[in-house]
Design an enzyme around this catalytic site. Sequence first.
Site, PDB file in Angstrom:
ATOM      1  N   GLU A 290       0.772  -1.267  -0.071  1.00 55.97           N
ATOM      2  CA  GLU A 290      -0.114   0.028  -0.007  1.00 55.97           C
ATOM      3  C   GLU A 290       0.828   1.054   0.154  1.00 55.97           C
ATOM      4  OE1 GLU A 290      -3.206   0.095  -1.153  1.00 55.97           O
ATOM      5  OE2 GLU A 290      -3.545  -1.613   0.456  1.00 55.97           O
ATOM      6  N   HIS A 291       0.508   2.194  -0.843  1.00 58.10           N
ATOM      7  CA  HIS A 291       1.386   3.421  -0.990  1.00 58.10           C
ATOM      8  C   HIS A 291       2.817   3.153  -1.510  1.00 58.10           C
ATOM      9  CE1 HIS A 291      -1.874   6.366   0.328  1.00 58.10           C
ATOM     10  NE2 HIS A 291      -2.133   5.276   1.089  1.00 58.10           N
TER      11      HIS A 291
ATOM     12  N   ASP B 116       3.048   2.145  -4.944  1.00 62.37           N
ATOM     13  CA  ASP B 116       3.031   2.087  -6.450  1.00 62.37           C
ATOM     14  C   ASP B 116       3.834   3.633  -7.011  1.00 62.37           C
ATOM     15  OD1 ASP B 116       0.760   3.774  -5.607  1.00 62.37           O
ATOM     16  OD2 ASP B 116      -0.555   2.964  -7.054  1.00 62.37           O
TER      17      ASP B 116
ATOM     18  N   GLY C 194     -15.708   5.427  -3.428  1.00 58.60           N
ATOM     19  CA  GLY C 194     -15.523   5.744  -1.964  1.00 58.60           C
ATOM     20  C   GLY C 194     -15.149   4.565  -1.223  1.00 58.60           C
TER      21      GLY C 194
ATOM     22  N   LEU D  45     -12.081   0.455  -3.371  1.00 56.74           N
ATOM     23  CA  LEU D  45     -12.160  -0.794  -4.349  1.00 56.74           C
ATOM     24  C   LEU D  45     -11.897  -0.263  -5.844  1.00 56.74           C
ATOM     25  CD1 LEU D  45     -14.770  -3.051  -2.718  1.00 56.74           C
ATOM     26  CD2 LEU D  45     -12.143  -3.095  -2.525  1.00 56.74           C
TER      27      LEU D  45
ATOM     28  N   SER E 295     -13.268   2.343  -7.916  1.00 48.01           N
ATOM     29  CA  SER E 295     -14.289   2.549  -8.826  1.00 48.01           C
ATOM     30  C   SER E 295     -13.833   3.591  -9.912  1.00 48.01           C
ATOM     31  CB  SER E 295     -15.614   3.090  -7.930  1.00 48.01           C
ATOM     32  OG  SER E 295     -15.080   4.313  -7.324  1.00 48.01           O
ATOM     33  N   SER E 296     -13.032   4.479  -9.485  1.00 43.26           N
ATOM     34  CA  SER E 296     -12.698   5.278 -10.558  1.00 43.26           C
ATOM     35  C   SER E 296     -11.789   4.648 -11.588  1.00 43.26           C
ATOM     36  CB  SER E 296     -11.754   6.636  -9.853  1.00 43.26           C
ATOM     37  OG  SER E 296     -10.949   6.158  -9.083  1.00 43.26           O
TER      38      SER E 296
ATOM     39  N   ASP F 100      -4.058   0.929  -9.664  1.00 42.98           N
ATOM     40  CA  ASP F 100      -5.399   0.501 -10.018  1.00 42.98           C
ATOM     41  C   ASP F 100      -5.911   0.164 -11.559  1.00 42.98           C
ATOM     42  OD1 ASP F 100      -5.369   1.157  -7.339  1.00 42.98           O
ATOM     43  OD2 ASP F 100      -6.309   3.056  -7.327  1.00 42.98           O
TER      44      ASP F 100
ATOM     45  N   TYR G 215      -3.270  12.374   0.749  1.00 40.83           N
ATOM     46  CA  TYR G 215      -2.281  11.577  -0.161  1.00 40.83           C
ATOM     47  C   TYR G 215      -1.505  12.296  -0.997  1.00 40.83           C
ATOM     48  CZ  TYR G 215      -2.084   8.205  -4.144  1.00 40.83           C
ATOM     49  OH  TYR G 215      -1.703   7.101  -4.867  1.00 40.83           O
TER      50      TYR G 215
HETATM   51  C1  GLA Z   1      -5.152   4.646  -4.271  1.00 42.23           C
HETATM   52  C2  GLA Z   1      -4.202   5.028  -5.503  1.00 42.23           C
HETATM   53  C3  GLA Z   1      -3.272   4.040  -5.896  1.00 42.23           C
HETATM   54  C4  GLA Z   1      -2.450   3.603  -4.636  1.00 42.23           C
HETATM   55  C5  GLA Z   1      -3.262   3.289  -3.429  1.00 42.23           C
HETATM   56  C6  GLA Z   1      -2.548   3.272  -2.265  1.00 42.23           C
HETATM   57  O1  GLA Z   1      -5.754   3.629  -4.441  1.00 42.23           O
HETATM   58  O2  GLA Z   1      -5.193   5.216  -6.654  1.00 42.23           O
HETATM   59  O3  GLA Z   1      -2.554   4.431  -7.072  1.00 42.23           O
HETATM   60  O4  GLA Z   1      -1.455   4.716  -4.437  1.00 42.23           O
HETATM   61  O5  GLA Z   1      -4.397   4.521  -3.212  1.00 42.23           O
HETATM   62  O6  GLA Z   1      -1.864   1.928  -2.109  1.00 42.23           O
END
Ligand code: GLA
Length: 386
Positions: free
Chosen positions: A36-37, A39, A125, A128, A130-131, A173, A222
């Site tokens: 997580e965080h 990428d 939100g 997962l 959605s965007s 994502d 973020y």
């Molecule tokens: C969001 C961002 C991803 C990633 C995650 C955290 O989903 O869209 O690119 O940075 O947060 O892992």
Amino acid sequence: MAGPAARIVERFTQVHGAVPGVRVFRGPGRVNLIGEHTDYNLGFVLPMALDLACLVACAPGGDGLLRVYSENLGEPRQWPVAALPELKPAGDWGDYVAGVAREVLRSGFVLEPVNLLISSSVPVGSGLSSSAALEVATALALLGDRTMDGLELARLCRRAENDFVGMPCGIMDQYVSVFGREHAAVKIDCRGLKHDTVTLPEGVEILAVNTMVKHELGQSAYRNRVRECGEAVEAIRRRKPAVASLRDVSAAEFEALSAEVPEVPRQRARHVVTENQRVEDFVAASRRGDLPAMGELFVGSHRSLQHDYEVSCEELDFLVDTALALPGVLGARMTGGGFGGCTVSLVRPEAVGQFEERITAAYRRRFQLTPQVFPCRPSAGAGEIS
Ligand code: GLA
């Protein structure tokens, strides 16, 4: 056509009128198992595409317009195709569609007037994605028969989000929405932009639990995390100029260098370098079928996000701590950007029923909200459906 494709075509016809040759494209949401965080720090991630997905139905339109209707929101948007290159973001869901269309044009493709209808089962939100599901399905719909390499497609969608929507996200994502696989998670190297598939061992179910909250703070936090990681890299480069991103620093090396880094960026960087290691360790544990080790790595990831990266929140911590106290739970962590959205838990199959019941009851008692629980099945990446 059958099932969801037939249903969305019927709605398309009701909204935009009956035309022959309506096509339907699917972009899946994702759950990130671990990494997580990492990428946007060019490290490793291990997401899987879900059967929750965004469907976009499309057919040629008229009047020089890109018209789109969101079935979920019951709202239309439209733009003259000719105005797309100069368009400014409106700050709502239409930006994802317009942003992708703009990038399709910028990539040198011609856009004819087109009508779209969007229907998504990925909760907005929820963490997962959605965007990304919307971006990828929209890009495929706009491209139609024109083929684009999968990596180019993922990058195009990320640019729409970075440059038009204004969210400085990494590639995870969009990448997994394109490259997802049935029955497997996808380990992505976010620097090399290559991936391996990882089949998870038998004897464990993956359950996402939605906090049903999305705290406002998420957006600015973020951005701040992206900046703080950059500051950590700057500080490390004074001692080791070859370091271009936190990906270039191993967890062991970081210990030796960390005195160079001011306190807050040091905490953020410690999360990132240890999280990259946890992804590698999780994949290895998964390959040897070591469920307890996989669970411990989940918990390690959550604690690091909670205390070092500081992107968790009361609701996420409550769901993680509650899950960990339930029978048959191997591990639990927040997933996605944080500040709300979902947790992901590894649960023994025989304990799933009780898990759902007890976590729902406990969360309701504590927050007066009913959390959605999603069994997560690894699904195929984006494409046309019939
Ligand atoms: C969001 C961002 C991803 C990633 C995650 C955290 O989903 O869209 O690119 O940075 O947060 O892992």
